[in-house]
Design an enzyme around this catalytic site. Structure first.
Site, PDB file in Angstrom:
ATOM      1  CE  LYS A 224     -14.290   3.696 -30.023  1.00  0.00           C
ATOM      2  NZ  LYS A 224     -14.347   2.348 -29.560  1.00  0.00           N
TER       3      LYS A 224
HETATM    4  C1  PLP Z   1     -20.071   5.234 -30.800  1.00  0.00           C
HETATM    5  C2  PLP Z   1     -19.673   4.100 -29.890  1.00  0.00           C
HETATM    6  N1  PLP Z   1     -20.407   3.864 -28.778  1.00  0.00           N
HETATM    7  C3  PLP Z   1     -20.082   2.883 -27.917  1.00  0.00           C
HETATM    8  C4  PLP Z   1     -18.999   2.067 -28.135  1.00  0.00           C
HETATM    9  C5  PLP Z   1     -18.720   0.950 -27.189  1.00  0.00           C
HETATM   10  O1  PLP Z   1     -17.482   1.062 -26.566  1.00  0.00           O
HETATM   11  P1  PLP Z   1     -16.733  -0.208 -25.970  1.00  0.00           P
HETATM   12  O2  PLP Z   1     -16.317  -1.057 -27.128  1.00  0.00           O
HETATM   13  O3  PLP Z   1     -15.582   0.347 -25.224  1.00  0.00           O
HETATM   14  O4  PLP Z   1     -17.702  -0.928 -25.085  1.00  0.00           O
HETATM   15  C6  PLP Z   1     -18.213   2.267 -29.272  1.00  0.00           C
HETATM   16  C7  PLP Z   1     -17.042   1.399 -29.557  1.00  0.00           C
HETATM   17  O5  PLP Z   1     -16.600   1.279 -30.665  1.00  0.00           O
HETATM   18  C8  PLP Z   1     -18.559   3.321 -30.164  1.00  0.00           C
HETATM   19  O6  PLP Z   1     -17.828   3.551 -31.275  1.00  0.00           O
END
Ligand code: PLP
Length: 457
Positions: A224
């Site tokens: 990210k």
């Molecule tokens: C749009 C979106 N929401 C939520 C998430 C979830 O994040 P995490 O993988 O840190 O739990 C991601 C991860 O890729 C995402 O791209």
């Protein structure tokens, strides 16, 4: 959302230049890499995430000086303060991931079993999964063709007496049209939640994403814009929302220290999930926050360079949005490219993506299948036994049949052309190589057409 203008004018407002004769000649004389020609892209991306001396120092300091199981205070609290201040919000809660940050966001907004939450069918699954995890019901509205985010004009038709919130995703880092979404929410007294997982540092009309809503959730996972390795964080502005978020996932010691609401205090115990982050993750993210704006700026410079070169052929969703609403800054977690060149439109998008990938561009798909068309929705299978849809609080079953989200369905059917990778270093040579790959594509339309015809047979 902005009115459409002719593709050739979209990037700059001026008529875009055709490829230079030199570029066309060079392209025409070079076969596609798919057809055993030389790859157009030889340069690689700089390593991401950035793990330099500053990060190592910050992480080592915490490792040597702080308890690794701190439930209050320490580096986590410092990062929360830093991050909330950065977004102009009063509170933040760091978590062990974006998925858990989203769950705190829903809890903060008081979403309960059977409540309906309107969201986008075009996202990473967690932005819908967090609704199902709260035993609430996702209802999908179609997306805007320019931003690929929720289309504000499609939300109202999905609102029922059970709707409690709108969950927006700033997909690929492109901010959704937040003023228009806020307007719908206010008219219907709905909460707004932002999933900013892909958009840290992006701005809508000069204001950072995450600061537009009742709760802004971020992922800090390693790919990210801001990285903790694994981690997440939610920003909030109301004390009530903050305390509800705390009750949904921090250690009871922290709940006791911070929750003042007597009603919530009655429920402080250890029955809830553990969403606590690792302190070393907080140290990494904290040490990088000061660099986020610079990285986002460099990504925007890089893509501006690319689009100046090839804006007439492929262009980013949202270019018009950026031009129309002064102050919008794309976070460019990824770049979504739309084919506008009339001749290229004849070629299947999947084949274009394959050809660009063969040239060495980090191009691929992302969403694949629209979320409501996935098997879990056809089978109503999430918690088991039909839950949450069969929960007695869920008063109706939304229609999840194909055909209800034409924009998303078309994008997913025809194939996505998503440029992956973090382009946080302004590298004009790399962008020129991407431009050469795209020009080569246009110079070899005959080859692509033959391939497409062969695949049809
Ligand atoms: C749009 C979106 N929401 C939520 C998430 C979830 O994040 P995490 O993988 O840190 O739990 C991601 C991860 O890729 C995402 O791209």
């Amino acid at each position: 959302m902005a009115k459409r203008s002719s593709p050739a004018r979209k990037q700059t407002g001026r008529k875009a230049k055709a490829p230079t004769r030199k570029a066309s000649r060079a392209g025409a004389s070079t076969a596609l890499a798919l057809s055993r020609g030389e790859k157009a892209v030889s340069r690689g991306l700089p390593p991401w995430p950035v793990v330099d001396d500053a990060v190592v120092r910050a992480v080592t300091k915490v490792l040597k000086t702080q308890p690794l199981n701190a439930v209050t205070g320490g580096i986590q609290e410092r990062f929360e303060k830093q991050f909330s201040k950065y977004h102009g919000r009063r509170y933040a809660v760091m978590t062990n991931g974006g998925t858990s940050a989203l769950q705190l966001a829903l809890a903060a907004c008081g979403i309960r079993a059977g409540d309906e939450v309107i969201t986008t069918p075009y996202s990473w699954g967690a932005s819908t999964g967090c609704i199902l995890l709260r035993n609430a019901i996702p209802v999908f509205a179609d997306i805007d063709t320019e931003t690929l985010c929720l289309d504000p004009s499609k939300i109202e038709e999905r609102i029922t007496g059970r709707t409690k919130a709108i969950l927006v995703v700033h997909i690929y880092g492109m901010p959704a049209d937040m003023p228009a979404i806020q307007k719908v929410a206010r008219q219907h007294e709905l909460a707004v939640i932002e999933d900013c997982s892909q958009a840290a540092g992006a701005k809508c009309r000069g204001k950072l994403v995450g600061a537009w809503s009742d709760a802004g959730a971020f992922s800090l996972q390693a790919s990210k814009n801001l990285v903790a390795g694994e981690g997440g964080i939610v920003v909030l502005n109301s004390r009530d929302a903050y305390e509800r978020a705390l009750l949904a996932g921090v250690h009871p010691v922290r709940m006791k220290a911070e929750i003042r609401n007597h009603e919530l205090q009655r429920y402080i115990d250890s029955l809830g999930p553990n969403f606590r982050p690792h302190p070393l993750a907080a140290a990494m993210a904290s040490s990088q926050l000061g660099r986020l704006a610079g990285w986002v700026r460099e990504k925007n410079r890089s893509f501006a360079h690319l689009f100046r070169r090839v804006g007439h052929i492929l262009e980013p969703h949202g270019a018009e949005y950026i031009r129309q609403h002064k102050g919008t800054v794309h976070g460019y977690h990824m770049a979504s490219l739309k084919v506008v060149h009339p001749e290229l439109r004849e070629i299947p998008r999947r084949l274009i993506a394959r050809a660009l990938a063969a040239e060495g561009m980090p191009v691929g798909g992302y969403v694949g299948t629209p979320i409501p068309l996935r098997t879990r929705f056809a089978d109503l299978r999430f918690h088991g036994r039909g839950c949450p849809w069969t929960c007695r609080h869920a008063k109706r079953l939304p229609d999840y049949a194909a055909g209800r989200w034409p924009v998303v369905e078309e994008i997913c059917r025809e194939g996505e052309i998503i440029l992956h990778g973090n382009h946080y270093v302004y590298d004009t040579k790399l962008m020129d190589q991407y431009a050469a790959a795209i020009e080569k594509l246009v110079a070899n339309l005959g080859d692509l057409r033959t391939r497409a015809e062969r695949a049809d047979r």
